[in-house]
Design a protein around this motif. Structure first.
Motif, short mmCIF file in Angstrom:
data_model
loop_
_atom_site.label_atom_id
_atom_site.label_comp_id
_atom_site.label_asym_id
_atom_site.label_seq_id
_atom_site.Cartn_x
_atom_site.Cartn_y
_atom_site.Cartn_z
N GLY A 18 0.62 -3.89 1.63
CA GLY A 18 1.71 -3.17 1.58
C GLY A 18 1.08 -2.04 1.98
N HIS A 19 0.30 -1.03 1.95
CA HIS A 19 -0.30 0.02 1.36
C HIS A 19 0.55 0.84 3.12
CE1 HIS A 19 -2.45 4.07 1.78
NE2 HIS A 19 -2.40 3.78 0.44
N PRO A 20 0.80 2.40 2.90
CA PRO A 20 1.38 3.05 4.34
C PRO A 20 0.40 3.39 4.78
CG PRO A 20 2.00 4.27 1.86
CD PRO A 20 1.25 3.16 1.44
N LEU A 21 -0.94 3.35 5.01
CA LEU A 21 -1.59 3.89 5.43
C LEU A 21 -2.00 2.22 6.69
CD1 LEU A 21 -4.45 6.69 4.29
CD2 LEU A 21 -1.79 6.64 5.98
N THR A 22 -1.98 1.03 6.20
CA THR A 22 -3.14 -0.03 6.78
C THR A 22 -2.52 -0.27 8.38
OG1 THR A 22 -2.21 -1.26 4.70
CG2 THR A 22 -2.20 -2.76 6.68
N ALA A 23 -1.44 0.25 8.66
CA ALA A 23 -1.14 0.10 10.63
C ALA A 23 -2.71 0.70 10.94
CB ALA A 23 0.50 0.08 11.02
N ALA A 24 -1.99 2.57 10.41
CA ALA A 24 -3.07 3.10 10.86
C ALA A 24 -4.82 2.32 11.24
CB ALA A 24 -2.98 4.19 9.86
#
Length: 251
Positions: free
Chosen positions: A62-68
């Motif tokens: 769920g980290h904000p950078l997961t998609a990146a």
């Protein structure tokens, strides 16, 4: 022709380096302009390994950078980029606006479209990478608009993108200000420079009626609606920038 051979829009060096810069920059929360600026200024980027990225994704889904992280991981697994230090020498970085902006901490932004650049047909092309970088830069641009009160907007040679991005950004900033009980952005002045003659209309008087051809000049009409005096100058864009730089250096 490149179109007939099916090879137009597949520039390898441009596509690969832009995506590498954006994917590496996204891991540090950087958008399009700052990612490219850093990539040029620092002659490349440090790319984490696939295992480290996979572990980070699994540990913090769920980290904000997961998609990146996932975008970069996919590029690594497909062999589009390599991990470790990727060194790309930029011998003329002193002439780069992006690199200079990064060096001096100036919020330089890039506002991409999907499908119209020379990288769009390359196998590395990723709408999520480009879109994420553009989203971050739109927010960064909005931060500058938030501080625009009493300032100046200068648009040189942008017939569509410049006025449209500014319009949406100013609307967003004003909306947030009104929700918090603050006044909208005010006291600013807008100066627009382009090759066209401005339709022969005096834009300091507001926008022309729909029966006037000048009404359909987007780069004038949109800016004239932005709550500030709009001044238009017909000029060669490069000549204007050179004269402006000379005047500022001698001010």
């Amino acid at each position: 022709m490149n179109v007939a051979s099916g090879t137009f829009g597949t520039w390898h060096e441009t596509a690969t380096n832009i995506h590498l810069a954006l994917m590496a920059g996204a891991l540090d929360g950087l958008g399009y302009g700052r990612s490219l600026g850093r990539y040029i200024a620092e002659d490349g980027a440090n790319v984490p390994g696939a295992e480290a990225l996979a572990q980070s994704i699994a540990a913090e889904p769920g980290h904000p950078l997961t998609a990146a992280r996932a975008d970069l991981l996919q590029a690594l697994r497909e062999g589009r980029v390599s991990s470790g230090r990727v060194a790309i020498e930029h011998r003329w970085k002193q002439a780069s606006i992006l690199a200079s902006a990064w060096k001096h901490g100036v919020p330089m932004t890039v506002h991409p479209g999907i499908g119209y650049d020379i990288i769009s047909n390359h196998p590395i092309f990723s709408g999520s990478v480009i879109g994420r970088a553009g989203e971050l830069d739109f927010k960064l641009f909005g931060g500058s608009v938030e501080g625009l009160d009493g300032g100046v907007v200068l648009s040189v040679g942008s017939a569509i993108m410049g006025p449209q991005v500014f319009e949406k950004s100013l609307s967003c900033v004003n909306n947030m200000r009104l929700q918090s009980g603050r006044q909208i952005v005010q006291g600013h002045h807008i100066y627009v420079v382009d090759l066209q003659d401005g339709g022969g209309w005096d834009w300091t008087k507001g926008e022309p009626p729909k029966t006037n051809a000048a009404y359909y000049l987007r780069f004038c009409k949109s800016f004239s609606r932005m709550g500030a005096p709009m001044h238009y100058l017909q000029s060669d864009n490069a000549a204007f920038v050179h004269h402006l730089a000379h005047a500022l250096q001698n001010a």
